[in-house]
Design a protein around this motif. Structure first.
Motif, PDB file in Angstrom:
ATOM      1  N   ALA A  49       0.900  -1.128   0.050  1.00 14.34           N
ATOM      2  CA  ALA A  49      -0.199  -0.180  -0.097  1.00 14.34           C
ATOM      3  C   ALA A  49       0.902   1.379   0.164  1.00 14.34           C
ATOM      4  O   ALA A  49       1.032   1.921   1.013  1.00 14.34           O
ATOM      5  CB  ALA A  49      -0.684  -0.073   1.355  1.00 14.34           C
ATOM      6  N   GLU A  50       1.600   1.439  -1.069  1.00 16.74           N
ATOM      7  CA  GLU A  50       2.460   2.693  -1.375  1.00 16.74           C
ATOM      8  C   GLU A  50       2.408   3.163  -2.721  1.00 16.74           C
ATOM      9  O   GLU A  50       2.206   2.503  -3.526  1.00 16.74           O
ATOM     10  CB  GLU A  50       3.730   2.183  -0.867  1.00 16.74           C
ATOM     11  N   ARG A  51       2.693   4.527  -2.720  1.00 19.22           N
ATOM     12  CA  ARG A  51       2.848   5.095  -4.186  1.00 19.22           C
ATOM     13  C   ARG A  51       3.725   6.026  -4.391  1.00 19.22           C
ATOM     14  O   ARG A  51       4.151   6.578  -3.136  1.00 19.22           O
ATOM     15  CB  ARG A  51       1.265   6.002  -4.313  1.00 19.22           C
ATOM     16  N   ALA A  52       4.292   6.039  -5.550  1.00 19.16           N
ATOM     17  CA  ALA A  52       5.166   7.220  -5.613  1.00 19.16           C
ATOM     18  C   ALA A  52       4.770   8.683  -5.776  1.00 19.16           C
ATOM     19  O   ALA A  52       3.566   8.752  -6.394  1.00 19.16           O
ATOM     20  CB  ALA A  52       5.791   6.893  -7.286  1.00 19.16           C
ATOM     21  N   THR A  53       5.482   9.588  -5.102  1.00 20.06           N
ATOM     22  CA  THR A  53       4.889  10.800  -5.196  1.00 20.06           C
ATOM     23  C   THR A  53       5.806  11.945  -6.037  1.00 20.06           C
ATOM     24  O   THR A  53       5.459  12.819  -6.728  1.00 20.06           O
ATOM     25  CB  THR A  53       4.835  11.501  -3.861  1.00 20.06           C
ATOM     26  N   SER A  54       7.225  11.829  -5.816  1.00 24.26           N
ATOM     27  CA  SER A  54       7.947  12.700  -6.576  1.00 24.26           C
ATOM     28  C   SER A  54       9.366  11.996  -6.429  1.00 24.26           C
ATOM     29  O   SER A  54       9.582  10.910  -5.786  1.00 24.26           O
ATOM     30  CB  SER A  54       8.071  14.219  -5.881  1.00 24.26           C
ATOM     31  N   GLU A  55      10.499  12.562  -7.102  1.00 22.17           N
ATOM     32  CA  GLU A  55      11.770  11.954  -7.041  1.00 22.17           C
ATOM     33  C   GLU A  55      12.734  12.904  -6.240  1.00 22.17           C
ATOM     34  O   GLU A  55      12.576  13.922  -6.156  1.00 22.17           O
ATOM     35  CB  GLU A  55      12.173  11.954  -8.471  1.00 22.17           C
ATOM     36  N   TRP A  56      13.760  12.133  -5.920  1.00 23.42           N
ATOM     37  CA  TRP A  56      14.854  13.024  -5.301  1.00 23.42           C
ATOM     38  C   TRP A  56      16.502  12.401  -5.863  1.00 23.42           C
ATOM     39  O   TRP A  56      16.318  11.305  -6.453  1.00 23.42           O
ATOM     40  CB  TRP A  56      14.839  12.585  -3.878  1.00 23.42           C
ATOM     41  N   SER A  57      17.364  13.303  -5.861  1.00 23.47           N
ATOM     42  CA  SER A  57      18.449  12.951  -6.320  1.00 23.47           C
ATOM     43  C   SER A  57      19.652  13.608  -5.639  1.00 23.47           C
ATOM     44  O   SER A  57      19.484  14.985  -5.754  1.00 23.47           O
ATOM     45  CB  SER A  57      18.615  13.225  -7.851  1.00 23.47           C
ATOM     46  N   VAL A  58      20.613  12.919  -5.289  1.00 25.97           N
ATOM     47  CA  VAL A  58      21.923  13.930  -4.744  1.00 25.97           C
ATOM     48  C   VAL A  58      23.078  13.194  -5.077  1.00 25.97           C
ATOM     49  O   VAL A  58      23.218  11.799  -5.419  1.00 25.97           O
ATOM     50  CB  VAL A  58      21.887  14.054  -3.079  1.00 25.97           C
ATOM     51  N   ALA A  59      24.238  13.766  -5.255  1.00 20.00           N
ATOM     52  CA  ALA A  59      25.133  13.224  -5.600  1.00 20.00           C
ATOM     53  C   ALA A  59      26.740  13.936  -5.163  1.00 20.00           C
ATOM     54  O   ALA A  59      26.637  14.876  -4.689  1.00 20.00           O
ATOM     55  CB  ALA A  59      25.732  13.061  -7.316  1.00 20.00           C
ATOM     56  N   HIS A  60      27.934  13.117  -5.181  1.00 21.60           N
ATOM     57  CA  HIS A  60      29.099  13.722  -4.842  1.00 21.60           C
ATOM     58  C   HIS A  60      30.425  12.778  -5.218  1.00 21.60           C
ATOM     59  O   HIS A  60      30.151  11.432  -5.130  1.00 21.60           O
ATOM     60  CB  HIS A  60      29.091  13.929  -3.122  1.00 21.60           C
ATOM     61  N   GLY A  61      31.389  13.466  -5.792  1.00 21.43           N
ATOM     62  CA  GLY A  61      32.196  12.777  -6.252  1.00 21.43           C
ATOM     63  C   GLY A  61      32.051  11.555  -7.461  1.00 21.43           C
ATOM     64  O   GLY A  61      31.283  12.003  -8.332  1.00 21.43           O
ATOM     65  N   THR A  62      32.329  10.221  -7.347  1.00 28.65           N
ATOM     66  CA  THR A  62      31.776   9.414  -8.412  1.00 28.65           C
ATOM     67  C   THR A  62      30.554   8.736  -7.884  1.00 28.65           C
ATOM     68  O   THR A  62      30.143   7.691  -8.551  1.00 28.65           O
ATOM     69  CB  THR A  62      33.072   8.454  -8.524  1.00 28.65           C
ATOM     70  N   ALA A  63      29.786   9.222  -6.915  1.00 30.31           N
ATOM     71  CA  ALA A  63      28.556   8.680  -6.248  1.00 30.31           C
ATOM     72  C   ALA A  63      27.428   9.384  -6.729  1.00 30.31           C
ATOM     73  O   ALA A  63      27.502  10.560  -6.737  1.00 30.31           O
ATOM     74  CB  ALA A  63      28.771   8.048  -4.921  1.00 30.31           C
ATOM     75  N   LYS A  64      26.305   8.487  -6.818  1.00 34.90           N
ATOM     76  CA  LYS A  64      25.204   9.205  -6.742  1.00 34.90           C
ATOM     77  C   LYS A  64      23.968   8.650  -6.304  1.00 34.90           C
ATOM     78  O   LYS A  64      23.726   7.240  -6.121  1.00 34.90           O
ATOM     79  CB  LYS A  64      24.805   9.599  -8.256  1.00 34.90           C
ATOM     80  N   SER A  65      23.213   9.031  -5.678  1.00 36.74           N
ATOM     81  CA  SER A  65      21.794   8.399  -4.968  1.00 36.74           C
ATOM     82  C   SER A  65      20.662   9.146  -5.510  1.00 36.74           C
ATOM     83  O   SER A  65      20.544  10.179  -5.512  1.00 36.74           O
ATOM     84  CB  SER A  65      22.184   8.486  -3.593  1.00 36.74           C
ATOM     85  N   SER A  66      19.598   8.553  -5.876  1.00 36.94           N
ATOM     86  CA  SER A  66      18.361   8.886  -6.501  1.00 36.94           C
ATOM     87  C   SER A  66      17.345   7.898  -6.170  1.00 36.94           C
ATOM     88  O   SER A  66      17.581   6.561  -6.026  1.00 36.94           O
ATOM     89  CB  SER A  66      18.694   9.417  -8.027  1.00 36.94           C
ATOM     90  N   GLY A  67      15.952   8.251  -6.352  1.00 38.42           N
ATOM     91  CA  GLY A  67      14.795   7.439  -6.180  1.00 38.42           C
ATOM     92  C   GLY A  67      13.239   8.164  -6.062  1.00 38.42           C
ATOM     93  O   GLY A  67      13.577   9.244  -6.567  1.00 38.42           O
ATOM     94  N   ARG A  68      12.694   7.782  -5.314  1.00 37.32           N
ATOM     95  CA  ARG A  68      11.231   8.222  -5.355  1.00 37.32           C
ATOM     96  C   ARG A  68      10.964   8.498  -3.944  1.00 37.32           C
ATOM     97  O   ARG A  68      11.343   7.835  -2.743  1.00 37.32           O
ATOM     98  CB  ARG A  68      10.226   7.628  -5.724  1.00 37.32           C
TER      99      ARG A  68
END
Length: 210
Positions: A49-68
């Protein structure tokens, strides 16, 4: 009406329509974040019972993290996604809650060392900051730009505070189940919150519905 007057009026009308469209889109996004998931959506997602609402994204150096960003039918807010690294060294996704108008302690959500990908899932309340930092442990002084998440849900309507402990999430759940078996309340939720006057510590907080 002169040709110059007509052009000016058309420009003003166009600006008003653009502003109205943007405001409508923002309101729709806010409404989507607040709207509970329907049974149909939950069934389509395999019973989650879950729904996506918007996205997020952050990064530094050679790494990146993103999702919803998601919100469950129970009212819990969470950010879900991946932390990816394309180079050497360790990188972590870190979260920093806001305690009033002041930033709270920064803690690790996940770490990846070397090239690879790790999954992310973290419930949250308030409006915390998330960022990718070099290294695998605090104090996380080498970080990329932070992103502040929209206000996360706190407690579903009808629930009240019952107790808080410096313990594990399992302890909070066991106390919640005990209260139900003893018929002291009909339902409960457990939340992780930073509490304390001089020293902020992560507590397991029990809210109940009586």
């Amino acid at each position: 009406m002169s040709k110059r007057t007509c052009i000016a009026a058309a420009a003003i009308l166009s600006a008003l329509i653009t502003g109205s469209t943007a405001a409508t889109a923002t309101a729709a996004q806010d409404d989507a974040f607040a709207r509970p998931t329907t049974a149909a959506v939950a069934a389509a997602e395999g019973g989650v019972a879950e729904r996506a609402t918007s996205e997020w994204s952050v990064a530094h150096g050679t790494a990146k993290s993103s999702g919803r960003l998601t919100r469950s039918a129970e009212g819990k807010s969470a950010f879900t996604g991946e932390l990816r690294n394309a180079g050497p060294g360790c990188y972590s996704l870190a979260i920093q809650p806001m305690v009033g108008v002041f930033p709270g302690p920064i803690t690790k959500v996940a770490t990846v060392c070397g090239s690879g990908t790790v999954p992310i899932h973290r419930e949250y309340v308030g409006k915390p900051f998330i960022k990718v930092c070099r290294d695998s442990a605090a104090p996380f002084t080498d970080c990329g730009p932070a992103q502040q998440l929209p206000a996360g849900s706190d407690v579903p309507a009808g629930y009240v505070y019952e107790a808080a402990w410096l313990a594990t999430p399992d302890h909070c759940k066991s106390q919640g189940e005990k209260g139900i078996s003893e018929k002291r309340w009909t339902a409960y939720v457990c939340r992780q919150e930073y509490r304390g006057a001089d020293l902020l510590l992560l507590h397991q907080v029990l809210y109940v519905k009586k």
